[in-house]
Design a protein around this motif. Structure first.
Motif, PDB file in Angstrom:
ATOM      1  N   LEU A  14       8.130 -13.314   3.348  1.00 24.31           N
ATOM      2  CA  LEU A  14       9.219 -12.347   3.218  1.00 24.31           C
ATOM      3  C   LEU A  14       9.438 -11.968   1.756  1.00 24.31           C
ATOM      4  O   LEU A  14       9.676 -10.801   1.441  1.00 24.31           O
ATOM      5  CB  LEU A  14      10.495 -12.905   3.840  1.00 24.31           C
ATOM      6  CG  LEU A  14      10.440 -13.108   5.367  1.00 24.31           C
ATOM      7  CD1 LEU A  14      11.654 -13.890   5.845  1.00 24.31           C
ATOM      8  CD2 LEU A  14      10.303 -11.778   6.089  1.00 24.31           C
ATOM      9  N   SER A  15       9.337 -12.938   0.871  1.00 26.12           N
ATOM     10  CA  SER A  15       9.484 -12.673  -0.563  1.00 26.12           C
ATOM     11  C   SER A  15       8.356 -11.758  -1.056  1.00 26.12           C
ATOM     12  O   SER A  15       8.589 -10.817  -1.826  1.00 26.12           O
ATOM     13  CB  SER A  15       9.471 -13.995  -1.318  1.00 26.12           C
ATOM     14  OG  SER A  15       9.551 -13.778  -2.693  1.00 26.12           O
ATOM     15  N   LYS A  16       7.147 -12.009  -0.595  1.00 24.64           N
ATOM     16  CA  LYS A  16       6.008 -11.180  -0.986  1.00 24.64           C
ATOM     17  C   LYS A  16       6.185  -9.754  -0.458  1.00 24.64           C
ATOM     18  O   LYS A  16       5.925  -8.787  -1.180  1.00 24.64           O
ATOM     19  CB  LYS A  16       4.711 -11.783  -0.459  1.00 24.64           C
ATOM     20  CG  LYS A  16       3.483 -11.052  -0.905  1.00 24.64           C
ATOM     21  CD  LYS A  16       2.220 -11.748  -0.464  1.00 24.64           C
ATOM     22  CE  LYS A  16       1.000 -10.982  -0.931  1.00 24.64           C
ATOM     23  NZ  LYS A  16      -0.252 -11.600  -0.490  1.00 24.64           N
ATOM     24  N   LEU A  17       6.655  -9.618   0.784  1.00 19.15           N
ATOM     25  CA  LEU A  17       6.889  -8.293   1.348  1.00 19.15           C
ATOM     26  C   LEU A  17       7.936  -7.537   0.544  1.00 19.15           C
ATOM     27  O   LEU A  17       7.747  -6.371   0.209  1.00 19.15           O
ATOM     28  CB  LEU A  17       7.312  -8.396   2.818  1.00 19.15           C
ATOM     29  CG  LEU A  17       7.634  -7.065   3.507  1.00 19.15           C
ATOM     30  CD1 LEU A  17       6.416  -6.145   3.518  1.00 19.15           C
ATOM     31  CD2 LEU A  17       8.155  -7.311   4.912  1.00 19.15           C
ATOM     32  N   LEU A  20       7.396  -3.971  -1.427  1.00 22.55           N
ATOM     33  CA  LEU A  20       8.217  -2.790  -1.141  1.00 22.55           C
ATOM     34  C   LEU A  20       8.965  -2.321  -2.383  1.00 22.55           C
ATOM     35  O   LEU A  20       9.079  -1.123  -2.629  1.00 22.55           O
ATOM     36  CB  LEU A  20       9.192  -3.081   0.003  1.00 22.55           C
ATOM     37  CG  LEU A  20       8.547  -3.317   1.371  1.00 22.55           C
ATOM     38  CD1 LEU A  20       9.588  -3.755   2.381  1.00 22.55           C
ATOM     39  CD2 LEU A  20       7.805  -2.088   1.857  1.00 22.55           C
ATOM     40  N   GLU A  21       9.464  -3.256  -3.185  1.00 28.43           N
ATOM     41  CA  GLU A  21      10.167  -2.881  -4.416  1.00 28.43           C
ATOM     42  C   GLU A  21       9.208  -2.271  -5.438  1.00 28.43           C
ATOM     43  O   GLU A  21       9.583  -1.332  -6.133  1.00 28.43           O
ATOM     44  CB  GLU A  21      10.890  -4.088  -4.997  1.00 28.43           C
ATOM     45  CG  GLU A  21      12.146  -4.433  -4.229  1.00 28.43           C
ATOM     46  CD  GLU A  21      12.919  -5.585  -4.823  1.00 28.43           C
ATOM     47  OE1 GLU A  21      12.328  -6.404  -5.576  1.00 28.43           O
ATOM     48  OE2 GLU A  21      14.110  -5.683  -4.525  1.00 28.43           O
ATOM     49  N   ASP A  22       7.992  -2.799  -5.530  1.00 32.49           N
ATOM     50  CA  ASP A  22       7.009  -2.230  -6.447  1.00 32.49           C
ATOM     51  C   ASP A  22       6.706  -0.780  -6.078  1.00 32.49           C
ATOM     52  O   ASP A  22       6.630   0.081  -6.955  1.00 32.49           O
ATOM     53  CB  ASP A  22       5.698  -3.035  -6.418  1.00 32.49           C
ATOM     54  CG  ASP A  22       5.817  -4.343  -7.176  1.00 32.49           C
ATOM     55  OD1 ASP A  22       6.818  -4.544  -7.895  1.00 32.49           O
ATOM     56  OD2 ASP A  22       4.890  -5.180  -7.033  1.00 32.49           O
ATOM     57  N   GLU A  56       9.719   1.406  -7.025  1.00 26.50           N
ATOM     58  CA  GLU A  56       9.776   1.659  -8.471  1.00 26.50           C
ATOM     59  C   GLU A  56       8.708   2.650  -8.889  1.00 26.50           C
ATOM     60  O   GLU A  56       8.950   3.513  -9.727  1.00 26.50           O
ATOM     61  CB  GLU A  56       9.623   0.339  -9.236  1.00 26.50           C
ATOM     62  CG  GLU A  56      10.849  -0.545  -9.107  1.00 26.50           C
ATOM     63  CD  GLU A  56      10.638  -1.929  -9.714  1.00 26.50           C
ATOM     64  OE1 GLU A  56       9.614  -2.150 -10.403  1.00 26.50           O
ATOM     65  OE2 GLU A  56      11.507  -2.783  -9.486  1.00 26.50           O
ATOM     66  N   THR A  57       7.515   2.539  -8.298  1.00 27.64           N
ATOM     67  CA  THR A  57       6.435   3.461  -8.611  1.00 27.64           C
ATOM     68  C   THR A  57       6.803   4.867  -8.171  1.00 27.64           C
ATOM     69  O   THR A  57       6.558   5.828  -8.903  1.00 27.64           O
ATOM     70  CB  THR A  57       5.125   3.014  -7.920  1.00 27.64           C
ATOM     71  OG1 THR A  57       4.820   1.688  -8.330  1.00 27.64           O
ATOM     72  CG2 THR A  57       3.977   3.934  -8.261  1.00 27.64           C
ATOM     73  N   SER A  58       7.411   4.995  -6.991  1.00 31.39           N
ATOM     74  CA  SER A  58       7.821   6.312  -6.485  1.00 31.39           C
ATOM     75  C   SER A  58       8.898   6.925  -7.348  1.00 31.39           C
ATOM     76  O   SER A  58       8.914   8.122  -7.595  1.00 31.39           O
ATOM     77  CB  SER A  58       8.325   6.186  -5.053  1.00 31.39           C
ATOM     78  OG  SER A  58       7.286   5.764  -4.212  1.00 31.39           O
ATOM     79  N   ALA A  59       9.818   6.106  -7.834  1.00 29.20           N
ATOM     80  CA  ALA A  59      10.903   6.595  -8.671  1.00 29.20           C
ATOM     81  C   ALA A  59      10.395   7.083 -10.028  1.00 29.20           C
ATOM     82  O   ALA A  59      10.944   7.997 -10.624  1.00 29.20           O
ATOM     83  CB  ALA A  59      11.955   5.508  -8.872  1.00 29.20           C
ATOM     84  N   ALA A  60       9.320   6.451 -10.513  1.00 34.53           N
ATOM     85  CA  ALA A  60       8.771   6.823 -11.809  1.00 34.53           C
ATOM     86  C   ALA A  60       7.968   8.129 -11.743  1.00 34.53           C
ATOM     87  O   ALA A  60       7.775   8.787 -12.759  1.00 34.53           O
ATOM     88  CB  ALA A  60       7.857   5.697 -12.330  1.00 34.53           C
ATOM     89  N   ASP A  61       7.506   8.490 -10.558  1.00 31.68           N
ATOM     90  CA  ASP A  61       6.698   9.721 -10.412  1.00 31.68           C
ATOM     91  C   ASP A  61       7.503  10.975 -10.555  1.00 31.68           C
ATOM     92  O   ASP A  61       8.574  11.189 -10.383  1.00 31.68           O
ATOM     93  CB  ASP A  61       5.981   9.743  -9.052  1.00 31.68           C
ATOM     94  CG  ASP A  61       4.901   8.679  -8.996  1.00 31.68           C
ATOM     95  OD1 ASP A  61       4.461   8.207 -10.059  1.00 31.68           O
ATOM     96  OD2 ASP A  61       4.488   8.322  -7.873  1.00 31.68           O
ATOM     97  N   ALA A  83       5.112   4.486   7.405  1.00 28.49           N
ATOM     98  CA  ALA A  83       3.724   4.279   6.999  1.00 28.49           C
ATOM     99  C   ALA A  83       3.614   3.196   5.928  1.00 28.49           C
ATOM    100  O   ALA A  83       2.691   2.376   5.946  1.00 28.49           O
ATOM    101  CB  ALA A  83       3.112   5.587   6.510  1.00 28.49           C
ATOM    102  N   VAL A  84       4.552   3.168   5.016  1.00 28.31           N
ATOM    103  CA  VAL A  84       4.565   2.154   3.957  1.00 28.31           C
ATOM    104  C   VAL A  84       4.840   0.783   4.565  1.00 28.31           C
ATOM    105  O   VAL A  84       4.162  -0.201   4.255  1.00 28.31           O
ATOM    106  CB  VAL A  84       5.631   2.494   2.890  1.00 28.31           C
ATOM    107  CG1 VAL A  84       5.845   1.333   1.931  1.00 28.31           C
ATOM    108  CG2 VAL A  84       5.232   3.751   2.135  1.00 28.31           C
ATOM    109  N   LEU A  85       5.842   0.711   5.433  1.00 31.53           N
ATOM    110  CA  LEU A  85       6.178  -0.554   6.084  1.00 31.53           C
ATOM    111  C   LEU A  85       4.990  -1.093   6.860  1.00 31.53           C
ATOM    112  O   LEU A  85       4.667  -2.282   6.779  1.00 31.53           O
ATOM    113  CB  LEU A  85       7.382  -0.359   7.010  1.00 31.53           C
ATOM    114  CG  LEU A  85       7.817  -1.582   7.818  1.00 31.53           C
ATOM    115  CD1 LEU A  85       8.181  -2.744   6.898  1.00 31.53           C
ATOM    116  CD2 LEU A  85       8.978  -1.220   8.727  1.00 31.53           C
ATOM    117  N   GLU A  86       4.339  -0.229   7.595  1.00 32.46           N
ATOM    118  CA  GLU A  86       3.171  -0.626   8.391  1.00 32.46           C
ATOM    119  C   GLU A  86       2.092  -1.250   7.498  1.00 32.46           C
ATOM    120  O   GLU A  86       1.559  -2.309   7.796  1.00 32.46           O
ATOM    121  CB  GLU A  86       2.650   0.623   9.109  1.00 32.46           C
ATOM    122  CG  GLU A  86       1.651   0.384  10.161  1.00 32.46           C
ATOM    123  CD  GLU A  86       2.190  -0.040  11.510  1.00 32.46           C
ATOM    124  OE1 GLU A  86       1.375  -0.058  12.432  1.00 32.46           O
ATOM    125  OE2 GLU A  86       3.369  -0.377  11.680  1.00 32.46           O
TER     126      GLU A  86
END
Length: 125
Positions: A108-111, A115-117, A120-125, A16-19
Motif C-alpha cells: 500500500l505504501s508503494k502504491l 500515485l503521488e509521483d 507530481e509529474t502531472s502537476a509539473a507538466d 487507467a493510472v490506477l489499473e
C-alpha cells in the motif's frame, strides 16, 4: 482489518493510472468490479495450514464508468480479510499474521508513492 493510515483513502485517480499502478504492486482487478465499483486484490495463501487472506483495495467511480479510459476512481480504505470456504471473506474479529500485515503495509505504501509521483509529474507538466 481496515488500513486507515495509508493516505490512499479519498484519493481520486484516473482509472487507467490506477489499473497500471495497482498491477505494478501486485494488486489485480479480477472479477470484482461493475460500472460503479472496483476492487483490487492481493492473495496470500499459506500452503502449510491452508489459510487464505486477501488484501483488498476498493474504489468507486466518481467520473465515467469503470473500464473507460477517462473514468476517475475514488479510493476507499484498504482492508485485509481471511477467506472461509464456503462463506467468503471475514474482515472483523480476525487475527492476522504479522508477515501478512507488514506485506500489506509495504504494498500500500508503494502504491501511494507511485500515485503521488505521477500526480507530481502531472502537476509539473
Amino acid at each position: 482489518m481496515k488500513f486507515t493510515d495509508t493516505g490512499l483513502e479519498g484519493m481520486i485517480v484516473p482509472f487507467a493510472v490506477l489499473e497500471a499502478m495497482a498491477k505494478r504492486v501486485g494488486l489485480i482487478r479480477g472479477g470484482h468490479w461493475d460500472y460503479e465499483r472496483v476492487t483490487y486484490d492481493f492473495k496470500f495463501e499459506n500452503t502449510k495450514n491452508g489459510h487464505i487472506h486477501y488484501l483488498r483495495l476498493p474504489g468507486v467511480a466518481v467520473e465515467g464508468e469503470i473500464e473507460q479510459s477517462d473514468a476517475k476512481v475514488k479510493l476507499l480504505a484498504p482492508c485485509l480479510g481471511r477467506y472461509y470456504y464456503p462463506h467468503g471473506v471475514e474482515y472483523e474479529n480476525e487475527e492476522f499474521p504479522e508477515r501478512v500485515v507488514n506485506t500489506c503495509k509495504e504494498r500500500l505504501s508503494k502504491l501511494k508513492a507511485l500515485l503521488e509521483d505521477l500526480k507530481e509529474t502531472s502537476a509539473a507538466d
